[in-house]
Motif scaffolding. Sequence first.
Motif, mmCIF file in Angstrom:
data_model
loop_
_atom_site.group_PDB
_atom_site.id
_atom_site.type_symbol
_atom_site.label_atom_id
_atom_site.label_comp_id
_atom_site.label_asym_id
_atom_site.label_seq_id
_atom_site.Cartn_x
_atom_site.Cartn_y
_atom_site.Cartn_z
ATOM 1 N N GLU A 25 84.042 91.665 -0.322
ATOM 2 C CA GLU A 25 82.525 91.371 0.100
ATOM 3 C C GLU A 25 81.720 92.564 0.295
ATOM 4 N N ILE A 26 80.586 92.832 -0.496
ATOM 5 C CA ILE A 26 80.034 94.315 -0.322
ATOM 6 C C ILE A 26 78.750 93.950 0.574
ATOM 7 N N GLN A 27 78.127 92.966 0.810
ATOM 8 C CA GLN A 27 76.941 92.410 1.133
ATOM 9 C C GLN A 27 76.994 91.035 1.834
ATOM 10 N N ARG A 28 76.438 90.955 3.180
ATOM 11 C CA ARG A 28 76.413 89.942 3.924
ATOM 12 C C ARG A 28 74.983 89.821 4.320
ATOM 13 N N ILE A 38 74.975 93.484 -14.103
ATOM 14 C CA ILE A 38 76.073 94.541 -13.687
ATOM 15 C C ILE A 38 75.488 95.910 -14.785
ATOM 16 N N GLU A 39 74.729 96.898 -14.293
ATOM 17 C CA GLU A 39 74.349 97.688 -14.968
ATOM 18 C C GLU A 39 74.466 99.263 -14.333
ATOM 19 N N ASP A 40 74.190 99.966 -15.303
ATOM 20 C CA ASP A 40 74.708 101.556 -14.864
ATOM 21 C C ASP A 40 72.982 102.124 -14.481
ATOM 22 N N ILE A 41 72.920 101.747 -13.267
ATOM 23 C CA ILE A 41 71.467 102.206 -12.877
ATOM 24 C C ILE A 41 71.065 103.766 -12.708
ATOM 25 N N ASN A 42 72.179 104.489 -12.269
ATOM 26 C CA ASN A 42 71.844 105.846 -12.074
ATOM 27 C C ASN A 42 72.342 106.715 -13.141
ATOM 28 N N ILE A 52 68.880 90.614 -6.377
ATOM 29 C CA ILE A 52 67.678 90.454 -5.729
ATOM 30 C C ILE A 52 67.792 89.234 -4.639
ATOM 31 N N ASN A 53 66.883 89.335 -3.613
ATOM 32 C CA ASN A 53 66.862 88.272 -2.600
ATOM 33 C C ASN A 53 65.347 87.875 -2.685
ATOM 34 N N PRO A 54 64.618 86.986 -2.007
ATOM 35 C CA PRO A 54 63.288 86.710 -2.148
ATOM 36 C C PRO A 54 62.469 87.807 -2.025
ATOM 37 N N THR A 55 62.566 88.863 -1.297
ATOM 38 C CA THR A 55 61.693 90.118 -1.196
ATOM 39 C C THR A 55 62.024 91.183 -1.776
ATOM 40 N N GLN A 56 63.478 91.411 -1.989
ATOM 41 C CA GLN A 56 64.053 92.818 -2.206
ATOM 42 C C GLN A 56 64.573 92.910 -3.778
ATOM 43 N N VAL A 57 64.578 93.955 -4.205
ATOM 44 C CA VAL A 57 65.325 94.506 -5.493
ATOM 45 C C VAL A 57 66.344 95.523 -4.931
ATOM 46 N N VAL A 58 67.598 95.386 -5.060
ATOM 47 C CA VAL A 58 68.482 96.376 -4.515
ATOM 48 C C VAL A 58 69.732 96.811 -5.710
ATOM 49 N N TRP A 59 70.335 97.942 -5.488
ATOM 50 C CA TRP A 59 71.511 97.929 -6.352
ATOM 51 C C TRP A 59 72.530 98.842 -5.545
ATOM 52 N N PHE A 60 73.708 98.436 -5.907
ATOM 53 C CA PHE A 60 74.874 98.820 -5.033
ATOM 54 C C PHE A 60 75.648 99.822 -5.984
ATOM 55 N N GLU A 61 75.797 100.989 -5.577
ATOM 56 C CA GLU A 61 76.201 102.098 -6.250
ATOM 57 C C GLU A 61 77.750 102.185 -6.486
ATOM 58 N N ASN A 62 78.136 102.272 -7.488
ATOM 59 C CA ASN A 62 79.657 102.457 -7.803
ATOM 60 C C ASN A 62 80.175 103.690 -7.658
ATOM 61 N N PRO A 63 81.328 103.903 -6.798
ATOM 62 C CA PRO A 63 82.441 103.048 -6.526
ATOM 63 C C PRO A 63 82.134 102.715 -5.123
ATOM 64 N N TRP A 65 79.633 101.477 -3.109
ATOM 65 C CA TRP A 65 78.662 100.146 -3.029
ATOM 66 C C TRP A 65 77.973 100.371 -1.925
ATOM 67 N N GLU A 66 77.260 101.668 -1.802
ATOM 68 C CA GLU A 66 76.260 101.754 -1.093
ATOM 69 C C GLU A 66 74.969 101.282 -1.591
ATOM 70 N N LYS A 67 74.161 100.522 -0.729
ATOM 71 C CA LYS A 67 73.036 99.726 -1.108
ATOM 72 C C LYS A 67 71.889 100.765 -1.331
ATOM 73 N N HIS A 68 71.113 100.688 -2.209
ATOM 74 C CA HIS A 68 69.814 101.634 -2.417
ATOM 75 C C HIS A 68 68.656 100.323 -2.697
ATOM 76 N N VAL A 69 67.597 100.579 -1.816
ATOM 77 C CA VAL A 69 66.439 99.596 -1.956
ATOM 78 C C VAL A 69 65.625 100.106 -3.125
#
Length: 381
Positions: A25-28, A38-42, A52-63, A65-69
């Motif tokens: 689990e990387i986010q709760r 699953i995409e290479d964002i950086n 995405i949740n109701p108000t946010q778009v985030v990405w988790f950096e491999n490997p 899994w740090e969260k970037h808003v």
Amino acid sequence: MRMLAPFFLLLLTAATTEIRFRAQEIQRDFGVVYAVLIEDINGDRKPDIVAINPTQVVWFENPSWEKHVVLDGATKKDNVCIAAQDIDGDGMLDLALGADWQPTNTMGGGTLQWTGRKGSGPDGFWRLTPIGEEPTLHRIRWGDVDGDGRNELVVVPLHGRGTQSPKWEGAGARILVYRVPKDPARDPWPVEVADDSLHIVHNFIVTNLDRDPQSEIITASREGLFALKRRTDGKWEKTLLGEGSPGEIKIGRVGGKRYAATVEPWHGNSVVVYEERSGLWSRQVIEDKLSGAHALGWGDFDGDGDDELAVGWRQGKFGVAVYKRVRNVGWERALLADDGGMAAEDLAVGDLNGDSRPEIVAVGRATANVKIYWNESNKKE
């Protein structure tokens, strides 16, 4: 970031085949996680996770899994769908985003926009640009539907404009195709209607079913499984592929043939596979005891050359399961039993660590979390 303790799934499908996953689990506490990619964002050639949740778009950096808003409160609540594409041609992935999700309001709401990164660093500055609006906008995907070598943005609402209860009467959902203009940040996006005859169009994919340049839009609606094709004269034609009332749709390959997997009815209890045939595809129910099934994905998890089917559901004793077709036996199932730890709203399949074994990433509704199911199939201890 706290992590749940890993657990293992062991699935024996044949004497020499073992499918096994380890969960992380990387986010709760993330709220309702409506969609995951699953995409290479950086651009570092390592696939990241976008959610995405109701108000946010985030990405988790491999490997790590740090969260970037990416965005927080920039769109009208709720964010409901997302699709990645290099929209402005700068070599970096941008994100198209559907928001203002109001499933019972068929007269208004439903915003479509895109966001692209400006500036340096993993976060930079993400600029939000509106594209259009459509009531009950629910799913978006990229694909080359006119065969010109460039992807269009296909936008599908759940219901037709102005429909009242029951939602399968009245106007059908307008399936829209947006073309990226020369300057996507300033110019209007040209749009056309591919179809407006179907009801409760809960999901769709864009894929090429034949050998011509343009891809088809495959829709899952109350009326069945349909292929929408844009002819060279610009007119659209609709072909029935399967009889049923599907609410999800993903396509994989088993035994050298295409198989379309669906959930029936929408938010329903059954998993159905359609085997590609000339004319109507052959239909088979492989599961009928789920509750609130809502997520599908294909992947060759055991490396035998055939895809297996990952299914997630979000009600009752919710979870994620993998289904495999075994020769002379049929379809078998194994549950990723994590004690109610994943009420799956969506899932994605992709190889996160470069070992040629695809992982499953699932996101939760009631559980409000993001999990990676690491593929350890046929791995020596």
